[in-house]
Design a protein around this motif. Structure first.
Motif, mmCIF file in Angstrom:
data_model
loop_
_atom_site.group_PDB
_atom_site.id
_atom_site.type_symbol
_atom_site.label_atom_id
_atom_site.label_comp_id
_atom_site.label_asym_id
_atom_site.label_seq_id
_atom_site.Cartn_x
_atom_site.Cartn_y
_atom_site.Cartn_z
ATOM 1 N N ASP A 230 0.851 -1.184 0.000
ATOM 2 C CA ASP A 230 0.000 0.000 0.000
ATOM 3 C C ASP A 230 0.888 1.236 0.000
ATOM 4 O O ASP A 230 1.184 1.818 1.038
ATOM 5 C CB ASP A 230 -0.927 -0.013 1.216
ATOM 6 N N THR A 231 1.357 1.613 -1.197
ATOM 7 C CA THR A 231 2.255 2.754 -1.320
ATOM 8 C C THR A 231 2.181 3.329 -2.727
ATOM 9 O O THR A 231 1.892 2.600 -3.692
ATOM 10 C CB THR A 231 3.717 2.350 -1.016
ATOM 11 N N ILE A 232 2.427 4.623 -2.825
ATOM 12 C CA ILE A 232 2.509 5.235 -4.152
ATOM 13 C C ILE A 232 3.848 4.924 -4.820
ATOM 14 O O ILE A 232 3.993 5.115 -6.025
ATOM 15 C CB ILE A 232 2.298 6.761 -4.087
ATOM 16 N N ALA A 233 4.813 4.431 -4.037
ATOM 17 C CA ALA A 233 6.140 4.110 -4.573
ATOM 18 C C ALA A 233 6.108 2.724 -5.211
ATOM 19 O O ALA A 233 6.675 1.754 -4.699
ATOM 20 C CB ALA A 233 7.192 4.188 -3.472
ATOM 21 N N ASP A 234 5.429 2.632 -6.359
ATOM 22 C CA ASP A 234 5.206 1.340 -7.000
ATOM 23 C C ASP A 234 6.500 0.664 -7.423
ATOM 24 O O ASP A 234 6.563 -0.563 -7.527
ATOM 25 C CB ASP A 234 4.298 1.511 -8.215
ATOM 26 N N GLU A 261 4.067 7.703 3.757
ATOM 27 C CA GLU A 261 3.669 8.227 2.449
ATOM 28 C C GLU A 261 3.729 9.755 2.418
ATOM 29 O O GLU A 261 4.155 10.347 1.413
ATOM 30 C CB GLU A 261 2.247 7.769 2.103
ATOM 31 N N ALA A 262 3.332 10.395 3.504
ATOM 32 C CA ALA A 262 3.358 11.857 3.534
ATOM 33 C C ALA A 262 4.775 12.382 3.359
ATOM 34 O O ALA A 262 4.986 13.430 2.729
ATOM 35 C CB ALA A 262 2.758 12.371 4.846
ATOM 36 N N SER A 263 5.746 11.678 3.903
ATOM 37 C CA SER A 263 7.140 12.104 3.766
ATOM 38 C C SER A 263 7.646 11.901 2.341
ATOM 39 O O SER A 263 8.445 12.693 1.832
ATOM 40 C CB SER A 263 8.029 11.326 4.752
ATOM 41 N N ILE A 264 7.182 10.833 1.691
ATOM 42 C CA ILE A 264 7.558 10.605 0.293
ATOM 43 C C ILE A 264 7.032 11.749 -0.576
ATOM 44 O O ILE A 264 7.760 12.302 -1.413
ATOM 45 C CB ILE A 264 7.011 9.256 -0.205
ATOM 46 N N ILE A 265 5.794 12.127 -0.367
ATOM 47 C CA ILE A 265 5.208 13.215 -1.138
ATOM 48 C C ILE A 265 5.927 14.525 -0.846
ATOM 49 O O ILE A 265 6.206 15.319 -1.765
ATOM 50 C CB ILE A 265 3.704 13.324 -0.830
ATOM 51 N N ALA A 266 6.261 14.754 0.421
ATOM 52 C CA ALA A 266 6.998 15.967 0.778
ATOM 53 C C ALA A 266 8.362 15.987 0.089
ATOM 54 O O ALA A 266 8.828 17.039 -0.366
ATOM 55 C CB ALA A 266 7.165 16.054 2.295
ATOM 56 N N GLY A 267 9.004 14.828 -0.008
ATOM 57 C CA GLY A 267 10.285 14.747 -0.700
ATOM 58 C C GLY A 267 10.157 15.054 -2.181
ATOM 59 O O GLY A 267 10.992 15.752 -2.770
ATOM 60 N N MET A 268 9.095 14.552 -2.810
ATOM 61 C CA MET A 268 8.855 14.851 -4.218
ATOM 62 C C MET A 268 8.651 16.352 -4.422
ATOM 63 O O MET A 268 9.181 16.938 -5.381
ATOM 64 C CB MET A 268 7.625 14.081 -4.713
ATOM 65 N N ARG A 269 7.908 16.958 -3.525
ATOM 66 C CA ARG A 269 7.651 18.398 -3.631
ATOM 67 C C ARG A 269 8.943 19.194 -3.438
ATOM 68 O O ARG A 269 9.191 20.189 -4.134
ATOM 69 C CB ARG A 269 6.604 18.815 -2.606
ATOM 70 N N MET A 270 9.796 18.752 -2.517
ATOM 71 C CA MET A 270 11.065 19.447 -2.295
ATOM 72 C C MET A 270 11.963 19.359 -3.519
ATOM 73 O O MET A 270 12.649 20.324 -3.879
ATOM 74 C CB MET A 270 11.774 18.877 -1.068
ATOM 75 N N PHE A 271 11.982 18.200 -4.171
ATOM 76 C CA PHE A 271 12.773 18.072 -5.395
ATOM 77 C C PHE A 271 12.269 19.047 -6.459
ATOM 78 O O PHE A 271 13.062 19.658 -7.178
ATOM 79 C CB PHE A 271 12.713 16.642 -5.917
ATOM 80 N N LEU A 272 10.959 19.185 -6.566
ATOM 81 C CA LEU A 272 10.414 20.102 -7.561
ATOM 82 C C LEU A 272 10.718 21.556 -7.192
ATOM 83 O O LEU A 272 11.210 22.334 -8.026
ATOM 84 C CB LEU A 272 8.900 19.908 -7.678
ATOM 85 N N ASP A 273 10.452 21.918 -5.953
ATOM 86 C CA ASP A 273 10.572 23.315 -5.544
ATOM 87 C C ASP A 273 12.017 23.798 -5.465
ATOM 88 O O ASP A 273 12.303 24.954 -5.791
ATOM 89 C CB ASP A 273 9.913 23.515 -4.173
ATOM 90 N N HIS A 274 12.927 22.928 -5.033
ATOM 91 C CA HIS A 274 14.282 23.378 -4.731
ATOM 92 C C HIS A 274 15.357 22.817 -5.659
ATOM 93 O O HIS A 274 16.502 23.261 -5.614
ATOM 94 C CB HIS A 274 14.631 23.037 -3.281
ATOM 95 N N ALA A 275 14.984 21.844 -6.490
ATOM 96 C CA ALA A 275 15.961 21.292 -7.438
ATOM 97 C C ALA A 275 15.442 21.293 -8.877
ATOM 98 O O ALA A 275 16.183 20.958 -9.790
ATOM 99 C CB ALA A 275 16.356 19.869 -7.027
ATOM 100 N N GLY A 276 14.180 21.653 -9.044
ATOM 101 C CA GLY A 276 13.598 21.660 -10.377
ATOM 102 C C GLY A 276 13.489 20.287 -10.990
ATOM 103 O O GLY A 276 13.525 20.136 -12.212
ATOM 104 N N LEU A 277 13.325 19.252 -10.148
ATOM 105 C CA LEU A 277 13.302 17.875 -10.620
ATOM 106 C C LEU A 277 11.931 17.244 -10.404
ATOM 107 O O LEU A 277 11.372 17.303 -9.303
ATOM 108 C CB LEU A 277 14.352 17.032 -9.872
ATOM 109 N N VAL A 279 10.362 13.781 -10.010
ATOM 110 C CA VAL A 279 10.836 12.430 -9.707
ATOM 111 C C VAL A 279 9.655 11.537 -9.359
ATOM 112 O O VAL A 279 8.604 12.010 -8.915
ATOM 113 C CB VAL A 279 11.855 12.427 -8.540
ATOM 114 N N GLU A 280 9.830 10.253 -9.554
ATOM 115 C CA GLU A 280 8.812 9.303 -9.133
ATOM 116 C C GLU A 280 8.930 9.075 -7.629
ATOM 117 O O GLU A 280 9.966 9.407 -7.011
ATOM 118 C CB GLU A 280 8.941 7.999 -9.910
#
Length: 323
Positions: A230-234, A261-277, A279-280
């Protein structure tokens, strides 16, 4: 080091077989992340290649062995959560191989479409990755073709291990590496190289709470299978660890942690906001681990392997809250 399936000399030799387009991927310290995480974070960007994941390092090795001396192409089949299938299709097409990929119907459409675009035959099954793995094994038996099994096939581990060689060659040095843990090819491969050539670097594997089988197995030092994931990290959502891979992991991993899961999503958002990446979810596991244990990493220099960037656009926008 105790006995292991992996060999550092073979891993060095692998760089001569792998298409250079998959080698020497960017590695840089992302200064914009440091104020938000309290540690220096270097990014090993394994999405900067034609299949947008590290998997082709291994499939390049596998497929290099599959064309016989008579020049006739072989047939291969694999089960995939998406990334291995793309990588095998790319490497197989380059060498004229007949590639079949078995995947769950729940795999993101973007990954399935890319597999088809790379000229592989795609078979979809009801169920999860382990169901697809059973079907791929059946096809291999009935049709007499080569089954490529991620993590069990040593080439998939030693191909991934070439990432470790690139990390060891990096300047300046780092204190820890955070590696997404699924079947184990990436963790055992990179971990083997680091423990052989840079033993002071802490090797930390990260898995979602919703798919904990390999982490439970590492902690108990025996194979532990679990129920439905049960995870979005397929990309790391397996239920049945491979014993030989666990044996290798036990030799090289200093720790295995589970993240929400909330931490995974937060990590994805950080990559977008601060690295322009973009990521899955599996690629954000490293940042998720830092977010959940800031004190552990405070003031340290950490490398996180951004292992894949194949994500369904609609799901991505929904997870991180952008339109």
């Amino acid at each position: 080091m105790q006995a292991t399936r992996l060999d550092t000399a073979r891993i060095r030799a692998a760089r001569r077989v792998i298409d250079p387009i998959f080698l020497d991927t960017p590695l840089y310290c992302c200064e914009a992340l440091e104020p938000h995480l309290g540690c220096a974070v270097s990014v090993k960007l394994e999405t900067a290649n034609p299949v947008r994941s590290f998997k082709a390092r291994g499939t390049e090795l596998v497929t290099s062995l599959l064309t016989g001396v008579d020049g006739r192409a072989a047939a291969v089949v694999c089960a995939s959560a998406g990334n291995l299938g793309q990588a095998l299709a790319w490497s197989g097409r380059r060498r004229g191989l007949d590639v079949t990929v078995v995947a769950s119907r729940s795999v993101p459409a973007a990954k399935l479409d890319r597999i088809r675009a790379l000229d592989a035959r795609l078979e979809l099954v009801d169920g999860d990755f382990d169901t697809a793995r059973e079907r791929a094994a059946a096809i291999a038996r009935y049709d007499g073709v080569r089954l490529v099994e991620d993590s069990l096939d040593l080439e998939t581990c030693e191909g991934a291990a070439t990432i470790g060689l690139e990390l060891v060659a990096a300047v300046p040095s780092f204190d820890a590496v955070l590696i997404a843990l699924g079947g184990g090819a990436l963790a055992t491969g990179v971990g083997h190289v680091l423990k052989s050539l840079a033993p002071d670097v802490e090797v930390i594997c990260v898995q979602p709470l919703g798919a904990p089988a390999m982490t439970y197995s590492w902690r108990r030092r025996r194979v532990v299978t679990t129920g439905p994931t049960d995870t979005i990290a397929d990309g790391v959502a397996g239920r049945r660890p491979i014993p030989a891979v666990l044996d290798d992991l036990l030799l090289v991993a200093d720790d295995a942690v589970l993240v929400r899961e909330a931490s995974i999503i937060a990590g994805m958002r950080m990559f977008l906001d601060h690295a322009g990446l973009v990521v899955e979810p599996s690629a954000a596991l490293g940042l998720a681990a830092i977010l959940e244990d800031r004190d552990r990493f405070a003031g340290r220099h950490v490398v996180t392997v951004v292992c894949g960037g194949n994500v369904d656009p609609d799901a991505y926008r929904r997870w991180i809250g952008v339109s």
